[in-house]
Design a protein around this motif. Structure first.
Motif, PDB file in Angstrom:
ATOM      1  N   THR A  87       0.766  -1.172  -0.067  1.00 59.16           N
ATOM      2  CA  THR A  87       0.061   0.016  -0.081  1.00 59.16           C
ATOM      3  C   THR A  87       0.819   1.252   0.023  1.00 59.16           C
ATOM      4  O   THR A  87       1.848   1.648   0.719  1.00 59.16           O
ATOM      5  CB  THR A  87      -0.840   0.221   1.251  1.00 59.16           C
ATOM      6  N   GLU A  88       0.598   2.310  -0.643  1.00 60.12           N
ATOM      7  CA  GLU A  88       1.507   3.383  -1.091  1.00 60.12           C
ATOM      8  C   GLU A  88       1.558   4.000   0.272  1.00 60.12           C
ATOM      9  O   GLU A  88       0.529   4.205   0.989  1.00 60.12           O
ATOM     10  CB  GLU A  88       0.858   4.307  -1.959  1.00 60.12           C
ATOM     11  N   GLY A  89       2.594   4.322   0.791  1.00 64.49           N
ATOM     12  CA  GLY A  89       2.901   5.040   2.044  1.00 64.49           C
ATOM     13  C   GLY A  89       3.055   4.241   3.244  1.00 64.49           C
ATOM     14  O   GLY A  89       3.285   4.996   4.171  1.00 64.49           O
ATOM     15  N   PHE A 185      -9.531   2.208   6.635  1.00 66.33           N
ATOM     16  CA  PHE A 185      -9.093   2.553   5.485  1.00 66.33           C
ATOM     17  C   PHE A 185      -9.875   2.363   4.443  1.00 66.33           C
ATOM     18  O   PHE A 185     -10.302   1.142   4.191  1.00 66.33           O
ATOM     19  CB  PHE A 185      -7.761   1.755   5.298  1.00 66.33           C
ATOM     20  N   PRO A 187      -9.640   3.694   0.780  1.00 72.55           N
ATOM     21  CA  PRO A 187      -9.245   4.494  -0.492  1.00 72.55           C
ATOM     22  C   PRO A 187     -10.167   4.454  -1.664  1.00 72.55           C
ATOM     23  O   PRO A 187      -9.818   5.218  -2.586  1.00 72.55           O
ATOM     24  CB  PRO A 187      -7.894   3.911  -0.605  1.00 72.55           C
ATOM     25  N   HIS A 188     -10.903   3.552  -1.778  1.00 72.78           N
ATOM     26  CA  HIS A 188     -11.455   3.461  -3.094  1.00 72.78           C
ATOM     27  C   HIS A 188     -13.157   3.569  -2.971  1.00 72.78           C
ATOM     28  O   HIS A 188     -14.017   3.203  -3.941  1.00 72.78           O
ATOM     29  CB  HIS A 188     -11.245   2.218  -3.653  1.00 72.78           C
ATOM     30  N   LYS A 203      -8.326   8.064   3.860  1.00 71.28           N
ATOM     31  CA  LYS A 203      -8.415   7.574   2.575  1.00 71.28           C
ATOM     32  C   LYS A 203      -6.938   7.362   2.038  1.00 71.28           C
ATOM     33  O   LYS A 203      -6.676   6.830   1.073  1.00 71.28           O
ATOM     34  CB  LYS A 203      -8.931   8.923   1.679  1.00 71.28           C
ATOM     35  N   ASN A 204      -6.053   8.053   3.018  1.00 74.76           N
ATOM     36  CA  ASN A 204      -4.577   8.002   2.360  1.00 74.76           C
ATOM     37  C   ASN A 204      -3.952   7.459   3.600  1.00 74.76           C
ATOM     38  O   ASN A 204      -4.009   7.955   4.539  1.00 74.76           O
ATOM     39  CB  ASN A 204      -4.040   9.281   1.978  1.00 74.76           C
ATOM     40  N   MET A 205      -2.920   6.554   3.130  1.00 75.40           N
ATOM     41  CA  MET A 205      -2.364   6.039   4.603  1.00 75.40           C
ATOM     42  C   MET A 205      -1.333   7.107   5.352  1.00 75.40           C
ATOM     43  O   MET A 205      -1.071   7.005   6.214  1.00 75.40           O
ATOM     44  CB  MET A 205      -1.371   4.702   3.938  1.00 75.40           C
ATOM     45  N   ARG A 206      -0.899   8.100   4.360  1.00 78.20           N
ATOM     46  CA  ARG A 206      -0.199   8.933   5.076  1.00 78.20           C
ATOM     47  C   ARG A 206      -0.805   9.931   6.240  1.00 78.20           C
ATOM     48  O   ARG A 206      -0.113  10.720   6.714  1.00 78.20           O
ATOM     49  CB  ARG A 206       0.713   9.809   3.817  1.00 78.20           C
ATOM     50  N   GLN A 207      -2.055   9.966   6.231  1.00 74.36           N
ATOM     51  CA  GLN A 207      -2.996  10.501   7.022  1.00 74.36           C
ATOM     52  C   GLN A 207      -2.690  10.055   8.470  1.00 74.36           C
ATOM     53  O   GLN A 207      -3.218  10.651   9.385  1.00 74.36           O
ATOM     54  CB  GLN A 207      -4.424  10.485   6.681  1.00 74.36           C
TER      55      GLN A 207
END
Length: 214
Positions: A87-89, A185, A187-188, A203-207
């Motif tokens: 997963t990105e991040g 989580f 995202p989609h 929505k975003n792992m970096r959150q």
């Protein structure tokens, strides 16, 4: 509040396996008389243990062979071995947790063999060695909170001092039953089902940098 333990789900949270796994499952169940699309399987079975998928498929009218579990795992593992992305991040988040010496683990309805494939491809397996809690090993599955309780007991952390990162309703319910705050989580999709199960949606792992105060 910065937690004392971060509990990650695996599929759909650490690695983006759900499209691949559910495509295999849809093809397999269709072959056995239960016509389902990949999207159907994602909607119906995300977060489920395969033992519970088998029970539900039989209830819905599938004709499954006695060795179905062996069959579906073989097909799924072959597909996953072709490659699934992290997963990105997620590496960035784990780096931050490591820098703070803040423990984390993975709690999954998937098997340890499956996690060895998916996490191993992405440099994640070694980061979770000694901190993997599998439904197959512990003989229980989400939404039973026992998997989460086992993680809490291992790390000697109270439920109020831990957080769970989940993408499935079953996982969110299990976290709620264990008394642990859950971030859902999504995202989609809009995450309405996760929110209804008590999760706070992101929505975003970096959150997680701000959500976890890390």
């Amino acid at each position: 509040m910065r937690p004392d333990l971060v509990i990650f789900d695996c599929d759909g949270v650490l690695v983006d396996t759900e499209p691949t796994s559910n495509a295999v499952l849809a093809a397999n169940l269709t072959r056995h008389g239960l016509k389902l699309s990949t999207e159907d399987c994602m909607r119906m079975f995300t977060g489920w243990s395969m033992a519970n998928v088998e029970k539900e498929a039989l209830r819905l009218g599938a004709t499954l062979p006695e060795n179905w579990m062996e069959e579906i795992y073989g097909e799924e593992f072959d597909a996953l071995k072709k490659g699934v992305p992290a997963t990105e991040g997620i590496h960035e988040i784990l780096d931050r947790l490591d820098a703070l010496h803040l423990p984390y683990c993975v709690v999954s309805n998937g098997s340890e063999d499956k996690m060895a494939i998916t996490l191993g491809q992405n440099g994640l397996l070694e980061r979770f060695m000694g901190a993997i809690f599998s439904a197959h090993t512990l003989k229980t599955s989400k939404p039973d909170p026992a998997l989460f309780v086992a993680a809490l007991e291992t790390f000697r952390v109270e439920p109020s001092r831990a957080v769970v990162i989940e993408d499935s309703v079953l996982g969110a319910i299990g976290a709620q039953r264990a008394g642990i705050s859950c971030y859902g989580f999504a995202p989609h999709h809009d995450g309405v089902d996760l929110a209804a199960a008590g999760a706070s949606i992101f929505k975003n792992m970096r959150q997680l940098v701000s959500l976890l105060n890390i």
